[in-house]
Design an enzyme around this catalytic site. Structure first.
Site, mmCIF file in Angstrom:
data_model
loop_
_atom_site.group_PDB
_atom_site.id
_atom_site.type_symbol
_atom_site.label_atom_id
_atom_site.label_comp_id
_atom_site.label_asym_id
_atom_site.label_seq_id
_atom_site.Cartn_x
_atom_site.Cartn_y
_atom_site.Cartn_z
ATOM 1 N N ALA A 146 37.535 93.407 -84.470
ATOM 2 C CA ALA A 146 36.110 93.747 -84.617
ATOM 3 C C ALA A 146 35.262 92.561 -85.057
ATOM 4 O O ALA A 146 34.039 92.620 -84.988
ATOM 5 C CB ALA A 146 35.951 94.888 -85.624
ATOM 6 N N GLY A 173 42.956 90.257 -91.307
ATOM 7 C CA GLY A 173 43.254 89.599 -92.567
ATOM 8 C C GLY A 173 42.079 89.684 -93.513
ATOM 9 O O GLY A 173 40.953 89.986 -93.104
ATOM 10 N N TYR A 195 46.568 83.752 -101.142
ATOM 11 C CA TYR A 195 46.221 83.678 -99.712
ATOM 12 C C TYR A 195 47.193 82.744 -98.985
ATOM 13 O O TYR A 195 47.778 83.125 -97.956
ATOM 14 C CB TYR A 195 44.781 83.188 -99.555
ATOM 15 C CG TYR A 195 44.341 83.091 -98.107
ATOM 16 C CD1 TYR A 195 43.931 84.223 -97.406
ATOM 17 C CD2 TYR A 195 44.364 81.873 -97.431
ATOM 18 C CE1 TYR A 195 43.548 84.138 -96.075
ATOM 19 C CE2 TYR A 195 43.983 81.777 -96.100
ATOM 20 C CZ TYR A 195 43.570 82.919 -95.430
ATOM 21 O OH TYR A 195 43.204 82.839 -94.105
ATOM 22 N N LYS A 242 50.262 83.601 -96.040
ATOM 23 C CA LYS A 242 50.365 82.938 -94.739
ATOM 24 C C LYS A 242 51.680 82.161 -94.598
ATOM 25 O O LYS A 242 52.243 82.083 -93.496
ATOM 26 C CB LYS A 242 49.164 82.015 -94.525
ATOM 27 C CG LYS A 242 47.815 82.752 -94.511
ATOM 28 C CD LYS A 242 47.724 83.793 -93.399
ATOM 29 C CE LYS A 242 46.320 84.365 -93.252
ATOM 30 N NZ LYS A 242 46.200 85.286 -92.114
HETATM 31 P P1 NAI Z 1 36.942 88.228 -90.201
HETATM 32 O O1 NAI Z 1 36.696 88.739 -91.568
HETATM 33 O O2 NAI Z 1 35.799 87.814 -89.373
HETATM 34 O O3 NAI Z 1 37.825 89.268 -89.369
HETATM 35 C C1 NAI Z 1 38.936 89.888 -89.941
HETATM 36 C C2 NAI Z 1 39.062 91.282 -89.366
HETATM 37 O O4 NAI Z 1 40.204 91.908 -89.987
HETATM 38 C C3 NAI Z 1 37.842 92.174 -89.652
HETATM 39 O O5 NAI Z 1 37.373 92.773 -88.468
HETATM 40 C C4 NAI Z 1 38.368 93.186 -90.641
HETATM 41 O O6 NAI Z 1 37.742 94.459 -90.549
HETATM 42 C C5 NAI Z 1 39.853 93.251 -90.251
HETATM 43 N N1 NAI Z 1 40.609 93.819 -91.356
HETATM 44 C C6 NAI Z 1 40.589 93.432 -92.652
HETATM 45 N N2 NAI Z 1 41.311 94.279 -93.395
HETATM 46 C C7 NAI Z 1 41.817 95.212 -92.554
HETATM 47 C C8 NAI Z 1 42.624 96.357 -92.743
HETATM 48 N N3 NAI Z 1 43.049 96.751 -93.946
HETATM 49 N N4 NAI Z 1 42.951 97.090 -91.649
HETATM 50 C C9 NAI Z 1 42.505 96.748 -90.417
HETATM 51 N N5 NAI Z 1 41.719 95.670 -90.180
HETATM 52 C C10 NAI Z 1 41.374 94.920 -91.247
HETATM 53 O O7 NAI Z 1 37.949 87.003 -90.404
HETATM 54 P P2 NAI Z 1 38.447 85.843 -89.411
HETATM 55 O O8 NAI Z 1 37.985 84.579 -89.986
HETATM 56 O O9 NAI Z 1 38.203 86.170 -88.004
HETATM 57 O O10 NAI Z 1 40.014 85.925 -89.715
HETATM 58 C C11 NAI Z 1 40.984 86.298 -88.734
HETATM 59 C C12 NAI Z 1 42.326 85.763 -89.191
HETATM 60 O O11 NAI Z 1 42.260 84.340 -89.221
HETATM 61 C C13 NAI Z 1 42.710 86.196 -90.608
HETATM 62 O O12 NAI Z 1 44.080 86.517 -90.623
HETATM 63 C C14 NAI Z 1 42.435 84.974 -91.433
HETATM 64 O O13 NAI Z 1 43.242 84.927 -92.573
HETATM 65 C C15 NAI Z 1 42.744 83.864 -90.446
HETATM 66 N N6 NAI Z 1 42.136 82.581 -90.742
HETATM 67 C C16 NAI Z 1 40.764 82.459 -90.798
HETATM 68 C C17 NAI Z 1 40.207 81.223 -91.079
HETATM 69 C C18 NAI Z 1 38.737 81.016 -91.183
HETATM 70 O O14 NAI Z 1 38.303 79.942 -91.644
HETATM 71 N N7 NAI Z 1 37.897 81.957 -90.769
HETATM 72 C C19 NAI Z 1 41.053 80.025 -91.297
HETATM 73 C C20 NAI Z 1 42.460 80.275 -91.185
HETATM 74 C C21 NAI Z 1 42.967 81.515 -90.910
#
Ligand code: NAI
Length: 253
Positions: A10, A71, A151, A155
Site C-alpha cells: 500500500a 515493515g 531495527y 533485518k
Molecule cells: P512504508 O511505511 O512506506 O511502507 C510499509 C508498508 O508496510 C505500509 O504500507 C504499511 O501499512 C505496511 N505494514 C506495516 N505494518 C504492517 C502490518 N502489521 N501488517 C501489514 N502491513 C504492514 O515503508 P517503506 O519505506 O516502503 O518500507 C518497505 C520496506 O523497506 C520495509 O521492510 C523497510 O524496513 C524497508 N526499508 C526501507 C528503507 C527506507 O529508507 N524507506 C530503507 C531500508 C529498508
C-alpha cells in the site's frame, strides 16, 4: 501472466513495486493493513494465517513471485518491529513456499536494509531468539534495546533466515534473495527524518552517489530478482544503497 504477491504494497517500496510489476504485465496480489486485495495485520500469528489463506484463495494456491516488504521503522515500538519485520516476513515466506513451488520458475525477495552491515550489533541474543522462532521472548527482549538497534537486528535476522533457507528452497526449485536498500524516500523515511536523533543518523550516513533513492529504484532491483533472467541468483543480498556499504566496509568480502 505471472502472479506476484507483495506484502506492504500500500505504500513506499511495495507500492512502487506493485506499479512496476503491473506495467510489466504481472497480476499483483497485495497484502497490507488496508486498501489492498488482502487486508491483514502481519504483526500477529492469526493475522498472518488469515493473510496467507486469503492469498491462497485468490491465487488458486499457485504463485510465481513473493516479496515481503511490509515493515515498520526504528521509531516504532521495538516489539512491533520484531513481530512485523521478522516474524511477519519469515512466516509468510515459509507459509507460501508450497504455493511458490506450484508456480512457474518462482522466486521470493525479502526487503532487508543496509543497516545490516552499518550497525555494530554487540550482543546478538535478540537475533538468535528471532532465528529460534521465539516470538514472545524476542518481542519482550527487544523492549530494553534501542529502537535503531532493534531495527537493524530484525533485518540481520531476516537476512540470516533467508540465507539459511537456500538448500530447501533450492531443492524445491525456488530462488530466495534479499535486497538491502539505503535511505529511500518513502513515508517510513519521512517519519524517521522527523525524529531528531534518528534523522541526524540518516543525515550523517555517507552516500557515495550523493542522494537518497526513489522507491522506483528499489522496485526495479526487486523486479529483476523476480524475473527468470536472474535464474542463478540465489541466497544473495543485493545492496541498493548508493555505495554506502562499500564505502564504510570496503574490505568485507
Ligand atoms: P512504508 O511505511 O512506506 O511502507 C510499509 C508498508 O508496510 C505500509 O504500507 C504499511 O501499512 C505496511 N505494514 C506495516 N505494518 C504492517 C502490518 N502489521 N501488517 C501489514 N502491513 C504492514 O515503508 P517503506 O519505506 O516502503 O518500507 C518497505 C520496506 O523497506 C520495509 O521492510 C523497510 O524496513 C524497508 N526499508 C526501507 C528503507 C527506507 O529508507 N524507506 C530503507 C531500508 C529498508
Amino acid at each position: 501472466m505471472r502472479t506476484i504477491v507483495i506484502t506492504g504494497s500500500a505504500s513506499g517500496i511495495g507500492a512502487a513495486l506493485r506499479r512496476r510489476l503491473e506495467l510489466d504485465g504481472c497480476r499483483v496480489v497485495g497484502v497490507d493493513l488496508q486498501g489492498q486485495e488482502v487486508a491483514a495485520d502481519l504483526s500477529t500469528p492469526t493475522g498472518r494465517s488469515a493473510a496467507m489463506n486469503k492469498v491462497l484463495d485468490l491465487t488458486g494456491r499457485s504463485i510465481d513471485g513473493l516479496v515481503v516488504a511490509a515493515g515498520v521503522g526504528p521509531q516504532a515500538p521495538q516489539g512491533l518491529q520484531v513481530r512485523v519485520n521478522y516474524f511477519g516476513a519469515v512466516e509468510v515466506l515459509d507459509g507460501l513456499r508450497p504455493a511458490l513451488a506450484a508456480g512457474e520458475r518462482a522466486a521470493a525477495v525479502c526487503i532487508a536494509s543496509n543497516s545490516i552491515g552499518l550497525t555494530q550489533l554487540g550482543d546478538t541474543t535478540l537475533v538468535d531468539e528471532m532465528l529460534r522462532g521465539s516470538e514472545g521472548v524476542a518481542a519482550g527482549l527487544a523492549g530494553s534495546i534501542h529502537g535503531a538497534l532493534v531495527y537493524a537486528m530484525t533485518k540481520v535476522a531476516l537476512t540470516r533466515a533467508m540465507r539459511r533457507r537456500v538448500q530447501p528452497w533450492g531443492d524445491a526449485g525456488l530462488r530466495l534473495n534479499a535486497v538491502a536498500p539505503g535511505p529511500v524516500s518513502t513515508p517510513m523515511l519521512e517519519a524517521i527524518l522527523d525524529d531528531e536523533e534518528l534523522g541526524d543518523a540518516v543525515d550523517a550516513l555517507p552516500i557515495p552517489l550523493g542522494r537518497r533513492a526513489e522507491p522506483e529504484e528499489i522496485a526495479s532491483v526487486v523486479a529483476f530478482l523476480l524475473r527468470p533472467e536472474a535464474s542463478f541468483v540465489h541466497g544473495s543480498v543485493l545492496f541498493a544503497d548508493g555505495g554506502s556499504d562499500a564505502f564504510v566496509r570496503p574490505d568485507v568480502v
